[in-house]
Write a protein that holds these residues in place. Structure first.
Motif, PDB file in Angstrom:
ATOM      1  N   LEU A 184       0.788  -1.233  -0.013  1.00 20.52           N
ATOM      2  CA  LEU A 184       0.058   0.053   0.033  1.00 20.52           C
ATOM      3  C   LEU A 184       0.837   1.421  -0.103  1.00 20.52           C
ATOM      4  N   VAL A 185       2.099   1.127   0.816  1.00 16.36           N
ATOM      5  CA  VAL A 185       2.900   2.459   0.763  1.00 16.36           C
ATOM      6  C   VAL A 185       3.371   2.495  -0.599  1.00 16.36           C
ATOM      7  N   GLY A 186       3.776   1.453  -1.435  1.00 15.44           N
ATOM      8  CA  GLY A 186       4.420   1.290  -2.506  1.00 15.44           C
ATOM      9  C   GLY A 186       3.347   1.876  -3.644  1.00 15.44           C
ATOM     10  N   LEU A 187       2.139   1.905  -3.684  1.00 15.41           N
ATOM     11  CA  LEU A 187       1.094   2.308  -4.474  1.00 15.41           C
ATOM     12  C   LEU A 187       0.651   3.827  -3.909  1.00 15.41           C
ATOM     13  N   GLY A 188       0.968   4.070  -2.893  1.00 13.65           N
ATOM     14  CA  GLY A 188       1.002   5.652  -2.509  1.00 13.65           C
ATOM     15  C   GLY A 188       2.076   6.368  -3.143  1.00 13.65           C
ATOM     16  N   PHE A 189       3.139   5.725  -3.007  1.00  6.41           N
ATOM     17  CA  PHE A 189       4.463   6.536  -3.785  1.00  6.41           C
ATOM     18  C   PHE A 189       4.009   6.653  -5.258  1.00  6.41           C
ATOM     19  N   ALA A 190       3.426   5.505  -6.042  1.00  7.58           N
ATOM     20  CA  ALA A 190       3.150   5.483  -7.261  1.00  7.58           C
ATOM     21  C   ALA A 190       2.066   6.810  -7.692  1.00  7.58           C
ATOM     22  N   VAL A 191       1.296   6.876  -6.606  1.00  3.79           N
ATOM     23  CA  VAL A 191       0.199   7.876  -6.681  1.00  3.79           C
ATOM     24  C   VAL A 191       0.701   9.209  -6.718  1.00  3.79           C
ATOM     25  N   LEU A 192       1.702   9.383  -5.715  1.00  3.24           N
ATOM     26  CA  LEU A 192       2.311  10.686  -5.794  1.00  3.24           C
ATOM     27  C   LEU A 192       3.149  11.185  -6.795  1.00  3.24           C
ATOM     28  N   LEU A 193       3.750  10.049  -7.381  1.00  3.22           N
ATOM     29  CA  LEU A 193       4.724  10.488  -8.531  1.00  3.22           C
ATOM     30  C   LEU A 193       3.686  10.957  -9.586  1.00  3.22           C
ATOM     31  N   LEU A 194       2.604  10.080  -9.796  1.00  2.62           N
ATOM     32  CA  LEU A 194       1.533  10.587 -10.753  1.00  2.62           C
ATOM     33  C   LEU A 194       1.188  12.012 -10.499  1.00  2.62           C
ATOM     34  N   ILE A 195       0.569  12.308  -9.346  1.00  5.50           N
ATOM     35  CA  ILE A 195       0.127  13.732  -9.135  1.00  5.50           C
ATOM     36  C   ILE A 195       1.271  14.738  -9.407  1.00  5.50           C
ATOM     37  N   ARG A 196       2.587  14.435  -9.013  1.00  2.83           N
ATOM     38  CA  ARG A 196       3.689  15.416  -9.071  1.00  2.83           C
ATOM     39  C   ARG A 196       3.898  15.413 -10.920  1.00  2.83           C
ATOM     40  N   GLY A 197       3.693  14.508 -11.351  1.00  2.81           N
ATOM     41  CA  GLY A 197       3.902  14.548 -13.163  1.00  2.81           C
ATOM     42  C   GLY A 197       2.797  15.234 -13.695  1.00  2.81           C
ATOM     43  N   PHE A 209       6.219   1.684 -10.605  1.00  2.00           N
ATOM     44  CA  PHE A 209       5.808   1.419  -8.998  1.00  2.00           C
ATOM     45  C   PHE A 209       4.785   0.917  -8.927  1.00  2.00           C
ATOM     46  N   ALA A 210       3.704   1.113  -9.372  1.00  2.33           N
ATOM     47  CA  ALA A 210       2.308   0.794  -9.335  1.00  2.33           C
ATOM     48  C   ALA A 210       2.386  -0.850  -9.575  1.00  2.33           C
ATOM     49  N   VAL A 211       2.940  -1.325 -10.684  1.00  6.47           N
ATOM     50  CA  VAL A 211       2.997  -2.728 -10.724  1.00  6.47           C
ATOM     51  C   VAL A 211       3.718  -3.538  -9.793  1.00  6.47           C
ATOM     52  N   LEU A 212       5.025  -2.863  -9.449  1.00  5.31           N
ATOM     53  CA  LEU A 212       5.690  -3.719  -8.257  1.00  5.31           C
ATOM     54  C   LEU A 212       4.976  -3.628  -7.017  1.00  5.31           C
ATOM     55  N   ALA A 213       4.214  -2.636  -6.834  1.00  8.30           N
ATOM     56  CA  ALA A 213       3.593  -2.354  -5.588  1.00  8.30           C
ATOM     57  C   ALA A 213       2.333  -3.564  -5.438  1.00  8.30           C
ATOM     58  N   GLY A 237       2.336  -6.264  -7.018  1.00  6.50           N
ATOM     59  CA  GLY A 237       2.944  -7.529  -6.664  1.00  6.50           C
ATOM     60  C   GLY A 237       3.115  -7.811  -5.297  1.00  6.50           C
ATOM     61  N   VAL A 238       3.678  -6.591  -4.695  1.00 11.37           N
ATOM     62  CA  VAL A 238       3.861  -6.898  -3.082  1.00 11.37           C
ATOM     63  C   VAL A 238       2.508  -6.935  -2.376  1.00 11.37           C
ATOM     64  N   LEU A 239       1.502  -6.469  -2.776  1.00 10.86           N
ATOM     65  CA  LEU A 239       0.211  -6.224  -2.219  1.00 10.86           C
ATOM     66  C   LEU A 239      -0.291  -7.595  -2.310  1.00 10.86           C
ATOM     67  N   ALA A 240      -0.101  -8.326  -3.508  1.00  8.65           N
ATOM     68  CA  ALA A 240      -0.593  -9.646  -3.812  1.00  8.65           C
ATOM     69  C   ALA A 240       0.254 -10.604  -2.941  1.00  8.65           C
ATOM     70  N   CYS A 241       1.301 -10.602  -2.828  1.00  4.68           N
ATOM     71  CA  CYS A 241       2.211 -11.452  -1.730  1.00  4.68           C
ATOM     72  C   CYS A 241       1.308 -11.318  -0.320  1.00  4.68           C
ATOM     73  N   GLY A 242       1.255 -10.026   0.062  1.00  5.28           N
ATOM     74  CA  GLY A 242       0.920  -9.950   1.355  1.00  5.28           C
ATOM     75  C   GLY A 242      -0.720 -10.571   1.454  1.00  5.28           C
ATOM     76  N   GLY A 243      -1.416 -10.055   0.569  1.00  5.24           N
ATOM     77  CA  GLY A 243      -2.954 -10.646   0.527  1.00  5.24           C
ATOM     78  C   GLY A 243      -2.976 -12.225   0.659  1.00  5.24           C
ATOM     79  N   GLY A 244      -1.892 -13.005  -0.353  1.00  6.33           N
ATOM     80  CA  GLY A 244      -1.913 -14.390  -0.130  1.00  6.33           C
ATOM     81  C   GLY A 244      -1.436 -14.933   1.114  1.00  6.33           C
ATOM     82  N   LEU A 245      -0.558 -14.314   1.901  1.00  8.56           N
ATOM     83  CA  LEU A 245      -0.280 -14.779   3.133  1.00  8.56           C
ATOM     84  C   LEU A 245      -1.343 -14.574   4.111  1.00  8.56           C
ATOM     85  N   VAL A 246      -1.750 -13.612   4.322  1.00  7.93           N
ATOM     86  CA  VAL A 246      -2.880 -13.179   4.766  1.00  7.93           C
ATOM     87  C   VAL A 246      -4.082 -14.121   4.736  1.00  7.93           C
ATOM     88  N   LEU A 247      -4.440 -14.497   3.566  1.00  7.39           N
ATOM     89  CA  LEU A 247      -5.472 -15.510   3.167  1.00  7.39           C
ATOM     90  C   LEU A 247      -4.890 -16.908   3.541  1.00  7.39           C
TER      91      LEU A 247
END
Length: 135
Positions: A23-36, A54-58, A60-70
């Motif tokens: 989620l932090v990575g997605l937030g970073f991608a959104v901030l980059l998009l806003i600045r652009g 960064f959105a694609v990488l984030a 993937g990270v979110l999917a790994c975390g969700g998989g572990l939670v599930l």
């Protein structure tokens, strides 16, 4: 709402932390998009491509975390590799970049996730040695 997972609590906790990193990575991608979109001239280059990367990488990270939670076994190995990579990034932020305010929290979260994913209950779960879920 009660959440039920066949995974031990250590796996669910590690998954929640990895999902938070995503989620932090997605937030970073959104901030980059806003600045652009704001036309910030200091960014240079292709900010939109960087935000998409960064959105694609984030995701993937979110999917790994969700998989572990599930309670999905496939999420453990990529999460461990991710934490090791992020530890290197944290070391660089602490040392050569002289940004310990960024590097230290990242390193602490990585160490906590690695410890959680290395606990005996987690490894038993990952190997399928566990008949009943442990708390």
């Amino acid at each position: 709402m009660r959440f039920s997972s066949s995974a031990p609590r250590t796996v669910v906790a590690a998954g929640a932390l990895v999902a938070l990193q995503g989620l932090v990575g997605l937030g970073f991608a959104v901030l980059l998009l806003i600045r652009g979109l704001s036309g910030d001239s200091e960014l240079g280059g292709n900010v939109f491509g960087e935000a998409a990367y960064f959105a694609v990488l984030a995701a993937g990270v979110l999917a790994c975390g969700g998989g572990l939670v599930l309670g999905k076994h496939w999420g453990r190995s990529p999460a461990i590799v991710l934490q090791l990579l992020l530890l290197g990034i944290a070391w660089y932020a602490i040392g050569p970049s002289d940004r310990p305010e960024i590097g230290v929290p990242v390193a602490l979260v990585c160490v906590v996730v690695l410890v959680l994913l290395s606990r005996s209950t987690t490894t038993q779960w990952a190997q399928g040695d566990q008949d009943e879920p442990r708390s």
